[in-house]
Design an enzyme around this catalytic site. Structure first.
Site, PDB file in Angstrom:
ATOM      1  N   ILE A 105       0.822  -1.205   0.000  1.00  0.00           N
ATOM      2  CA  ILE A 105       0.000   0.000   0.000  1.00  0.00           C
ATOM      3  C   ILE A 105       0.859   1.259   0.000  1.00  0.00           C
ATOM      4  CG2 ILE A 105      -0.236   0.013   2.528  1.00  0.00           C
ATOM      5  CD1 ILE A 105      -2.765   1.241  -0.160  1.00  0.00           C
ATOM      6  N   GLU A 163      -7.289  -1.910   5.511  1.00  0.00           N
ATOM      7  CA  GLU A 163      -7.261  -2.544   6.823  1.00  0.00           C
ATOM      8  C   GLU A 163      -6.129  -3.565   6.928  1.00  0.00           C
ATOM      9  OE1 GLU A 163      -7.783  -5.849   6.117  1.00  0.00           O
ATOM     10  OE2 GLU A 163      -8.394  -5.213   4.118  1.00  0.00           O
ATOM     11  N   GLY A 303      -5.777  -6.829   0.658  1.00  0.00           N
ATOM     12  CA  GLY A 303      -6.295  -5.855   1.620  1.00  0.00           C
ATOM     13  C   GLY A 303      -5.403  -4.635   1.653  1.00  0.00           C
ATOM     14  N   GLU A 304      -5.317  -3.985   2.800  1.00  0.00           N
ATOM     15  CA  GLU A 304      -4.487  -2.794   3.017  1.00  0.00           C
ATOM     16  C   GLU A 304      -4.996  -1.572   2.269  1.00  0.00           C
ATOM     17  OE1 GLU A 304      -0.409  -3.586   1.961  1.00  0.00           O
ATOM     18  OE2 GLU A 304      -0.283  -5.399   3.182  1.00  0.00           O
ATOM     19  N   GLY A 305      -5.989  -1.716   1.403  1.00  0.00           N
ATOM     20  CA  GLY A 305      -6.400  -0.628   0.525  1.00  0.00           C
ATOM     21  C   GLY A 305      -5.728  -0.680  -0.828  1.00  0.00           C
TER      22      GLY A 305
END
Length: 336
Positions: A105, A163, A303-305
């Site tokens: 990210i 997240e 995830g992580e954006g």
């Protein structure tokens, strides 16, 4: 200036009265789009995206100059039930990696010219095991919502929330199952890579949690089955709506947070688009339920954006073409 809230009732009340897009800016963007040096509809969905963005920013000829990416992290009590391929300690380790700039990210946010902020929520105090009791008390959920609510920069012109939290696909699966019905296996995927007996056990955990906590609105379910980072994402998405900041939703977990908001007010996600469809098995169905067509589908499941941060480039392209292209009159080109 954002309004304040102190409990779930106060937050729920705010969701009942939402600002909308600027109708004059939307109309102006539509008119401009019809005058640009291209055949009608030639830029496909990019045209719709640009007009949507213009309406929420209140400017018929906008630009994207200050995107913000926020990553929230939290730990989950159900992790002790073996639902993840990784131990809970990885959450804090990855937070350190985010802060050091070493995660995916970080690279994608930098590429997009986005500010990135990291918020770790009580990592040494996991949520409760939702197969036995509510994951969070109302006060704990309200505090997590408020973390997200206050994390949004009012000067940002685009928001991505991501997240990190071992076992959070389990929480997201339980939320989706509780909100939209069906069987637990319809919503439970491999997450960090579980399969076989471990996936069967994960599915059973989701089913047990939903059976125990079924009923209530999206905010109540968020407290009972969610996690602090999931609630924080919901709080940030809601704050962005109040500030008329467009949002690009990330993967399955982010969309589960968004779905909790939409369950309270069906118009809640009008300021949001889906950045991508992830490889998590329930994400396509969840996107369909919340009425969002993804911009990208690249098999991501990190995830992580990350998927939403990558989609910033698509939205930037849409806005750049809309605001930067010449009109037929400006270019001296016959409109036919």
């Amino acid at each position: 200036m954002l309004p304040d809230f102190s409990d779930l009732a106060g937050f729920r009340k705010l969701l009942a009265d939402l600002p909308g897009a600027d109708a004059a800016a939307t109309e102006g963007a539509q008119a401009r789009n019809g005058q640009l040096t291209k055949p009608p509809g030639a830029l496909g969905r990019l045209e719709e995206l640009a007009i949507w963005y213009a309406g929420w920013r209140g400017n018929p000829r906008p630009e994207i100059a200050a995107p913000q990416v926020i990553v929230f992290a939290g730990n989950h009590g159900v992790a002790r039930l073996g639902v993840s391929a990784f131990p809970p300690a990885v959450t804090a380790q990855m937070v350190a990696n985010f802060c050091a700039g070493g995660a995916a990210i970080n690279q994608l946010a930098r590429l997009a010219g986005a500010r990135i902020d990291i918020h770790a929520l009580d990592l040494d105090r996991p949520t409760a095991d939702f197969t036995r009791e509510p994951a969070m008390s109302e006060a704990e959920c309200a505090a997590a919502l408020k973390t997200g609510w206050e994390a949004v920069d009012p000067q940002a012109d685009l928001l991505v929330v991501g997240e990190m939290g071992i076992a959070n696909t389990t929480a997201a699966s339980a939320l989706a199952n509780a909100l939209f019905g069906g069987a637990a296996e319809d919503w439970t995927g491999r997450g960090t890579g579980v399969e076989g007996d471990a996936l069967t056990a994960k599915t059973r955990v989701v089913a047990d949690g939903v059976k125990r906590h079924f009923g209530g609105d999206g905010i109540e379910l968020l407290a009972r089955l969610g996690g602090r980072e999931i609630a924080a994402m919901a709080g940030a998405i809601a704050a962005a709506r109040m500030l008329r900041i467009p949002v690009i939703l990330d993967g399955f977990i982010c969309c589960a947070a968004a779905a909790c908001l939409r369950a309270v007010n069906p118009a809640m996600l009008d300021h949001a688009v889906a950045g991508h469809q992830s490889a998590e098995s329930g994400h396509a169905a969840l996107l369909e339920r919340i009425g969002k067509a993804p911009l990208l589908a690249l098999g991501l499941r990190l995830g992580e954006g990350t998927g939403a941060a990558l989609a910033i480039q698509v939205l930037k392209g849409a806005v750049a073409c809309h605001s930067g292209m010449a009109t037929f009159a400006e270019a001296g080109v016959s409109a036919g």
